[in-house]
Structure formats: structure tokens, C-alpha cells
Design a protein around this motif. Structure first.
Motif, mmCIF file in Angstrom:
data_model
loop_
_atom_site.group_PDB
_atom_site.id
_atom_site.type_symbol
_atom_site.label_atom_id
_atom_site.label_comp_id
_atom_site.label_asym_id
_atom_site.label_seq_id
_atom_site.Cartn_x
_atom_site.Cartn_y
_atom_site.Cartn_z
ATOM 1 N N ASP A 119 0.864 -1.185 0.000
ATOM 2 C CA ASP A 119 0.000 0.000 0.000
ATOM 3 C C ASP A 119 0.900 1.234 0.000
ATOM 4 O O ASP A 119 1.518 1.575 1.017
ATOM 5 C CB ASP A 119 -0.910 -0.007 1.224
ATOM 6 N N THR A 121 0.339 4.446 -0.078
ATOM 7 C CA THR A 121 -0.004 5.571 0.794
ATOM 8 C C THR A 121 0.387 5.305 2.247
ATOM 9 O O THR A 121 0.754 6.227 2.974
ATOM 10 C CB THR A 121 -1.504 5.891 0.709
ATOM 11 N N LYS A 122 0.328 4.050 2.683
ATOM 12 C CA LYS A 122 0.713 3.713 4.053
ATOM 13 C C LYS A 122 2.220 3.842 4.256
ATOM 14 O O LYS A 122 2.687 4.015 5.387
ATOM 15 C CB LYS A 122 0.254 2.296 4.393
ATOM 16 N N TYR A 177 -6.454 0.474 -5.173
ATOM 17 C CA TYR A 177 -7.354 0.348 -4.024
ATOM 18 C C TYR A 177 -6.613 0.678 -2.725
ATOM 19 O O TYR A 177 -6.651 -0.078 -1.759
ATOM 20 C CB TYR A 177 -7.930 -1.069 -3.963
ATOM 21 N N TRP A 178 -5.923 1.828 -2.703
ATOM 22 C CA TRP A 178 -5.152 2.206 -1.513
ATOM 23 C C TRP A 178 -6.068 2.300 -0.301
ATOM 24 O O TRP A 178 -7.179 2.810 -0.379
ATOM 25 C CB TRP A 178 -4.439 3.534 -1.723
ATOM 26 N N GLY A 179 -5.582 1.779 0.815
ATOM 27 C CA GLY A 179 -6.365 1.800 2.039
ATOM 28 C C GLY A 179 -7.246 0.581 2.218
ATOM 29 O O GLY A 179 -7.895 0.429 3.263
ATOM 30 N N SER A 180 -7.279 -0.306 1.238
ATOM 31 C CA SER A 180 -8.105 -1.513 1.348
ATOM 32 C C SER A 180 -7.667 -2.353 2.546
ATOM 33 O O SER A 180 -6.475 -2.475 2.853
ATOM 34 C CB SER A 180 -7.983 -2.351 0.066
ATOM 35 N N TYR A 183 -4.949 -5.199 2.330
ATOM 36 C CA TYR A 183 -3.509 -4.995 2.505
ATOM 37 C C TYR A 183 -3.125 -5.360 3.931
ATOM 38 O O TYR A 183 -3.846 -5.027 4.883
ATOM 39 C CB TYR A 183 -3.131 -3.543 2.230
ATOM 40 N N ASN A 190 5.700 -1.530 3.918
ATOM 41 C CA ASN A 190 5.256 -0.874 2.684
ATOM 42 C C ASN A 190 6.343 0.053 2.141
ATOM 43 O O ASN A 190 6.540 0.138 0.923
ATOM 44 C CB ASN A 190 3.982 -0.078 2.949
#
Length: 578
Positions: A119, A121-122, A177-180, A183, A190
């Protein structure tokens, strides 16, 4: 109430692929359908041509695995002519093919598949200092120092990506699907994956250069001909061989310090899915075998990757491969007829029947009838999976010491049981295992080539009398591509190609149901998978990507009626416009 999910196109692959899945109230996939939505043409174009020219056209089947299509086509003609190539030619072809494997596997994991586990963004939430410690932990499993692991590097990577986020655009990391909740990696893990993604961009460029050293260029190399190779000056020049070797040594270092540790990391964090066999699929595995180890014809030569068939995940038994048992069924493919045919007798007559009527603005596949441009190959009337996992499985089942050593070492280092191989995680791990093996063998072949040339052997081509051997003949070239078993079959009459068929890895894996209603490899791998959020089906993407789809390879037809599809005017200054 069940939900019908459509993903079209599947991105980060070569070609156009549509996946439809029916998901029940518990978010478990009950039905899955794989469809190629594109068609194109090579095989029909080859008819009537000089068979010695086939390789240069057949490599255009794909823009990724150009060299391996090239080589299979040349080998098919050599088989038809009864030509055996010299040692130098064998070694150079192995180097070119090995370079392709290494390049393809690294690009696949980092640039096509890693973002199904990582992910982005994480990663921005990670502590760079803790990230260094995390990287050291995973590299230690294979007795290595971590690749490019420093607080400064990780902080710079975060700053680089944060700028994209702040501007409201993620560029190459967009539309995911960032934040799914699917993950599972920590922020620090990450960040490791993100850093190696960027590092791999530099490395893949260098490995592409290596392929061009003996191929003349990349993609679409030019140095393989019926009877041998033409890169005589590069073979004679020790500097060129050393340059190739140096690049592969860097790739090996990256594989040991980044690729393998990242797969250990992902495999551990997704261990519950691996142990449960999520994405396992058919359980039937087939390898054509690849990389000739002696100077016999390819069909008699000992191979780095042995050929064979393993059924129902049973590693205690392996069956010899018989190419006469390969057929293609078109019951659920957009072609005329339903009868299974061997590739020598293959027919490619389009019969597009379209989709079902639209519902809620969506046109669904007519899955009871024909729904893909890909045929359904069968081996001895059974569905098969091909690819790196199949090569490792067949190798272990054969008792091959080299392959067994690499596979068991990986499992031991990761404290993983053998059954995890039969999963999406295992399919991904098999590529990493194979990349390490491949790098080390390619380095050995560099030394073998240099020693053979130094001994005075400069032969690169076997002479043959075309007028005698090309009257009426047929032949096949069968080996592996990075994605799995690849075969080209050619029939020659009066010195010209009468029929030509290719059955490629994604034909085996991405195929629709067959005449008995049995699922293809992609389809079978998805059934039973639980999806966290049907509106963000990350699990479907992850499993399909684990096969490394190449849909352009799997479909090779052309409008043989001469219908004009489009007219293009090329403007040297302004580009191309319709």
C-alpha cells in the motif's frame, strides 16, 4: 444476494483481459470467468512465407517475450529441417533467454504485481529508522545485507512520493485500491517495498541492455537464425561477455538483497492465505522444459528445467511430456467449431458472437456459450497450469537436485511448509526462487562461453541445404517462456509455410472453460476466494497478477477476408493519426 463483479480491463498486464466473478453473501467467489477482449494476427500472416523468416515475424506476437517467441519459431524450423546448432550458439541462446527471464521476473514482481501487496499511501506513515531495522530482519533470512537500506534513502523515497500525494496525483501509483483492508503489510514494510520498486526501475534497464549485447537490440533481437546465431564479433570479444556477466551479477545481488527478502516479508504477512491455499487453482502443472545443457537437438537435450506433468499437486509422481497429446478446444472461444485439434492441424477461423444483453448499463459475458478470444488448450484431455510454479513443482517431483535445493532452501529460510507453494503467495514466491537460480546459471554460462571461445571454437552456425530439407516438412519448437510453456508448430510444403500455430503460456492459463465445462487456470484460482470488499476486489487482481498475464501472446488471429479495419496516415513531423 450474490453480486456479479466485472473488472475490465485488468491493468498492469500485457494486453486486454476481463475477469467476471459471482460473489455470494459471504463475499466468497462462487464463479469466475476469464476473457480476452482483443484479437490480432500473426499466424495467418506467416502462411506462404519462407520458413527461415518466421522467427522475425513470430516474435511480434508479443512486445515483452519477443526473444523467446523468436527462438521457439527458429527451433521449430530447425526441427523440421533436422538442424543441430553449435555449442556457442546454444550458449548464446541460453544467455539471451536467461536474461529475458531475469528481466521479466523482476519487472513482474515490482512493477506489475508488488502493488497488490504494498500500500503506497501507508508507506508515507513509516518511520525510516524502524524501516532500516525491518529491512535487516528480512534480508537476514537469506544471510544477506538489505538492499539500499538507510534512513536517508527511505526518507527521500517518502518525500518523493509525498509530493505526488500533495499535488493530488499519484502518477504511476494512481487508480489503485489504496487503504483496502486486504492490505496486510505494516507502514515500514510498505516503505521497503516502495523503495525497491523505484530501485528496480534502474535495474531492469540494465538487464535490458544485457539482452541487447548478444541480441543486437531489445526488444525484438535480431541475431538468431536457423542454424545458429549471427553475433560472432560479440562472442569473440571477451569484454562483451564480461559486460553481460557484470550486469547479471548485479541482478543476482538485487535478487538476494531485495527480491527474495521482499517475498519472505509478503509471504509471512500473508501466511494465513498461503496456508489455506488461496489462489491455488487447478493443481495440475506442466513444464515443457528449458535451457539445453548439451549439444544435442533441443528435444533430446538434458535441460536446466526438466519437462513433465504433475497432477493434483502430487509431488510423488511425474509423467513424461508427450507433445502429441496437446490439443486446443474452442467450445467457449470466439472461433468456429468445437473439435479439439493438435496445433499441427490447428484452425483459426473467427466466430465472434458478442456479449449478453446489457443489465444496469453493463454488458456481461455470455458464459454459457463463447466468451473469449483465447482457445482452451488441453494436455491428454486435462486442464493445466504453466509458469514458474509449474517449473519448480515439476523439478521437485523429478528429483532435480538443483531445483530442489533452491526450493527447499527458500521454504526452510522462511519456515514454510511445502503446501504454501500451491497458492497465490506460492506462485509469486516461485518466480523469486527461479530468479536466483537463473542468475547463477547465467553467470556460469558466461564463463562456459568465454572458455569455449578461448579454446579456439568460434563456430556459430550449422550449414544446411535449404532446397533439400525444405521441400515438405514439419517441426515444433517447445520450451518455456518466463510465463510458462511455449510451443510453435510449423508445417512446410514446397519450401513455404503451409500452417503455423503457437500455443503460449497465457493460452494455457487465461483460457475459458473447455468442452466439458472445466475451468481454466485463472478461473479455477479465483473460485473459493474470499473478498474483503467486492467494490474493491484487490484479491482478484492479486491472484490474476500472480500468473503474470500476457494476453497479447494468447491471441493471434487476423481478418483473412481482407476486410479493411482502419486507414492510417503517418506524418513524419506530427506523429500518426487515423
Amino acid at each position: 444476494m450474490s453480486k456479479h463483479v466485472v473488472i475490465d480491463p485488468i491493468t498492469r498486464i500485457e494486453g486486454h483481459l476481463r475477469i467476471e466473478a459471482v460473489i455470494d453473501d459471504n463475499n466468497v467467489i462462487q464463479e469466475a470467468y476469464s476473457s480476452s477482449t482483443m484479437f490480432r494476427g500473426i499466424e495467418e500472416i506467416l502462411k506462404g512465407r519462407d520458413p527461415r523468416d518466421c522467427g522475425l515475424l513470430a516474435m511480434r506476437i508479443c512486445g515483452v517475450c519477443t526473444g523467446t517467441h523468436y527462438q521457439r519459431s527458429i527451433e521449430a524450423v530447425e526441427h523440421a529441417f533436422g538442424v543441430t546448432i553449435p555449442k556457442n550458439a546454444r550458449l548464446v541462446r541460453n544467455l539471451m533467454q536467461g536474461g529475458l527471464y531475469i528481466h521479466d521476473h523482476i519487472v513482474h514482481f515490482y512493477h506489475l504485481h508488488a502493488l497488490d501487496w504494498v500500500d503506497i499511501t501507508k508507506a508515507l506513515e513509516a518511520d525510516p529508522k524502524k524501516t532500516v531495522e525491518e529491512a535487516q530482519k528480512w534480508a537476514k533470512l537469506s544471510g544477506q545485507r538489505p538492499w539500499n537500506a538507510s534512513e536517508d534513502n527511505y526518507a527521500a523515497v517518502q518525500e518523493r512520493v509525498a509530493k505526488y500525494v500533495k499535488q493530488g496525483r499519484l502518477g504511476i501509483f494512481g487508480n489503485a485500491y489504496w487503504g483496502s483492508k486486504a492490505y496486510k503489510l505494516t507502514p515500514e514494510q510498505n516503505l521497503i517495498g516502495l523503495s525497491h520498486y523505484l530501485d528496480a526501475l534502474e535495474l531492469q534497464r540494465e538487464v535490458a541492455k544485457a539482452q541487447a549485447i548478444f541480441g543486437g537490440k531489445n526488444p525484438h533481437p535480431q541475431s538468431i537464425v536457423v542454424g545458429g546465431v549471427t553475433c560472432v564479433q560479440d562472442i569473440k570479444n571477451p569484454v562483451r561477455v564480461a559486460e553481460f556477466k557484470d550486469i547479471i551479477q548485479r541482478a543476482l545481488k538485487f535478487t538476494k538483497q531485495a527480491y527474495l527478502p521482499d517475498v519472505y516479508m509478503a509471504g509471512t504477512m500473508y501466511a494465513d492465505e498461503a496456508l489455506a491455499g488461496v489462489g491455488g487453482g487447478l493443481g495440475n502443472f506442466m513444464s515443457y522444459g528449458d535451457f539445453n545443457l548439451d549439444d544435442l537437438p533441443f528435444y533430446d537435450s538434458a535441460k536446466l528445467f526438466p519437462s513433465g506433468v504433475v497432477m493434483n499437486k502430487d509431488l510423488s509422481k511425474v509423467y513424461d511430456l508427450d507433445q502429441t497429446k496437446i490439443t486446443e478446444d474452442v467450445t467457449h472461444a470466439w472461433y468456429e467449431g468445437t473439435t479439439n485439434k493438435h496445433p499441427y492441424d490447428g484452425v483459426t477461423n473467427p466466430n465472434y458472437t458478442g456479449f449478453k444483453e446489457k443489465k444496469d448499463g453493463i454488458a456481461y459475458l455470455d458464459t454459457d456459450k463463447k466468451y473469449s478470444w483465447i482457445k482452451s488448450p488441453l494436455y491428454d484431455d486435462e486442464r493445466m497450469e504453466v509458469g514458474p510454479l509449474a517449473r519448480m513443482v515439476v523439478g521437485v517431483a523429478r528429483g532435480d537436485e538443483r531445483i530442489t535445493k533452491y526450493v527447499t532452501t527458500f521454504l526452510k529460510n522462511g519456515n514454510l511448509p511445502t503446501k504454501v507453494l500451491f497458492s497465490t503467495v506460492g506462485r509469486t514466491a516461485a518466480r523469486a526462487i527461479e530468479t536466483e537460480l537463473m542468475c547463477e546459471e547465467v553467470i556460469n554460462w558466461c564463463d562456459e562461453l568465454a572458455a569455449n571461445v578461448a579454446s579456439g571454437d568460434l563456430s556459430t552456425w550449422t550449414e544446411f541445404d535449404f532446397d533439400k530439407v525444405a521441400k515438405d516438412a514439419q517441426g515444433y519448437g517447445m520450451a518455456e517462456a518466463p510465463r510458462g510453456g511455449l510451443g510453435h508448430w510449423v508445417k512446410i510444403k514446397d519450401g513455404k509455410v503451409m500452417n503455423y500455430q503457437a500455443v503460449v503460456p497465457s493460452t494455457w492459463n487465461a483460457a475459458p472453460k473447455d468442452y466439458k465445462g472445466r475451468l481454466g487456470a485463472y478461473e479455477a484460482s479465483l473460485v473459493g476466494t474470499k473478498v474483503v470488499n467486492p467494490d474493491e476486489p484487490l484479491e482478484i487482481i492479486r491472484t490474476v497478477h500472480s500468473f503474470d498475464p500476457c494476453i497479447a501472446c494468447a491471441v493471434h488471429i487476423v481478418d483473412t477476408n481482407g476486410k479493411e479495419l482502419a486507414v492510417y496516415k503517418v506524418d513524419p513531423l506530427g506523429g500518426c493519426r487515423a
